[in-house]
Motif scaffolding. Structure first.
Motif, PDB file in Angstrom:
ATOM      1  N   ALA A   1      -1.745  -3.874 -15.316  1.00 52.92           N
ATOM      2  CA  ALA A   1      -1.403  -4.351 -14.003  1.00 52.92           C
ATOM      3  C   ALA A   1      -1.552  -3.475 -13.216  1.00 52.92           C
ATOM      4  CB  ALA A   1      -0.257  -4.907 -14.724  1.00 52.92           C
ATOM      5  N   THR A   2      -2.296  -4.141 -11.503  1.00 57.56           N
ATOM      6  CA  THR A   2      -1.442  -2.970 -10.606  1.00 57.56           C
ATOM      7  C   THR A   2      -0.597  -3.895  -9.333  1.00 57.56           C
ATOM      8  OG1 THR A   2      -3.251  -2.498 -10.889  1.00 57.56           O
ATOM      9  CG2 THR A   2      -2.970  -2.109  -8.336  1.00 57.56           C
TER      10      THR A   2
ATOM     11  N   GLY B   1       3.108  -6.245  -2.279  1.00 60.15           N
ATOM     12  CA  GLY B   1       3.053  -6.464  -3.147  1.00 60.15           C
ATOM     13  C   GLY B   1       1.985  -7.821  -4.508  1.00 60.15           C
ATOM     14  N   THR B   2       1.063  -7.720  -4.017  1.00 55.12           N
ATOM     15  CA  THR B   2       0.409  -8.469  -4.652  1.00 55.12           C
ATOM     16  C   THR B   2       0.243  -8.163  -5.994  1.00 55.12           C
ATOM     17  OG1 THR B   2      -1.343  -9.286  -2.321  1.00 55.12           O
ATOM     18  CG2 THR B   2      -2.498  -9.771  -4.411  1.00 55.12           C
ATOM     19  N   THR B   3       0.207  -8.781  -6.948  1.00 54.94           N
ATOM     20  CA  THR B   3      -0.141  -8.240  -8.234  1.00 54.94           C
ATOM     21  C   THR B   3      -1.440  -8.807  -8.706  1.00 54.94           C
ATOM     22  OG1 THR B   3       1.177 -10.502  -9.073  1.00 54.94           O
ATOM     23  CG2 THR B   3       2.167  -8.310  -8.934  1.00 54.94           C
ATOM     24  N   ASN B   4      -2.255  -8.330  -9.967  1.00 46.71           N
ATOM     25  CA  ASN B   4      -3.161  -8.161 -10.797  1.00 46.71           C
ATOM     26  C   ASN B   4      -2.943  -8.051 -11.965  1.00 46.71           C
ATOM     27  OD1 ASN B   4      -5.290  -9.978  -9.133  1.00 46.71           O
ATOM     28  ND2 ASN B   4      -5.043  -7.583  -7.492  1.00 46.71           N
ATOM     29  N   TYR B   5      -3.673  -8.766 -13.190  1.00 46.64           N
ATOM     30  CA  TYR B   5      -3.471  -8.171 -14.401  1.00 46.64           C
ATOM     31  C   TYR B   5      -4.591  -8.523 -15.744  1.00 46.64           C
ATOM     32  CZ  TYR B   5       1.155  -8.866 -12.857  1.00 46.64           C
ATOM     33  OH  TYR B   5       3.087  -9.461 -12.438  1.00 46.64           O
ATOM     34  N   ALA B   6      -4.614  -7.614 -16.593  1.00 48.35           N
ATOM     35  CA  ALA B   6      -5.602  -8.457 -16.867  1.00 48.35           C
ATOM     36  C   ALA B   6      -5.180  -9.100 -18.375  1.00 48.35           C
ATOM     37  CB  ALA B   6      -5.844  -6.538 -18.492  1.00 48.35           C
TER      38      ALA B   6
END
Length: 112
Positions: free
Chosen positions: A49-50, A55-60
């Protein structure tokens, strides 16, 4: 000297939860993107995850809907809330800054 120190790992049963923390010592934490990665025995390290400075998030895909990354800029800390843990989540979890500094990792073991 920049340091990243992870904590919060441990042994948990399938379906359980853990919250990992990564404390960042250094300047300008608030402008950095931060990420969590993991490495299981015998496997390559993989991105989990990033979270960006905004505050924008990304996930596997493997953790989407179960894990939540967040940050507290006042505490220079990034978190990974992990719910519905499964044995395949067992790994050493690392945090990383966008300036390519890594922590030493914290072990998460999911087992009954």
């Amino acid at each position: 000297q920049v340091q990243l120190v992870e904590s919060g790992g441990g042994l948990v049963k399938p379906g359980g939860s853990l919250r990992l923390s990564c404390a960042y010592s250094g300047s300008l934490f608030s402008i950095l993107a931060m990420g969590w990665y993991r490495q299981a025995p015998g496997k390559q390290r993989e991105w989990v995850a990033t979270i960006t400075s905004g505050g924008t998030t990304n996930y596997a895909d493997s953790v989407k809907g179960r894990f939540t990354i967040s940050r507290d800029n006042a505490k220079n800390t990034v978190y990974l809330q992990m719910n519905s843990l499964q044995p395949e989540d067992t790994a050493n979890y690392y945090c990383k800054s966008s300036r390519n500094y890594w922590g030493q990792g914290t072990q998460v073991t999911v087992s009954s």
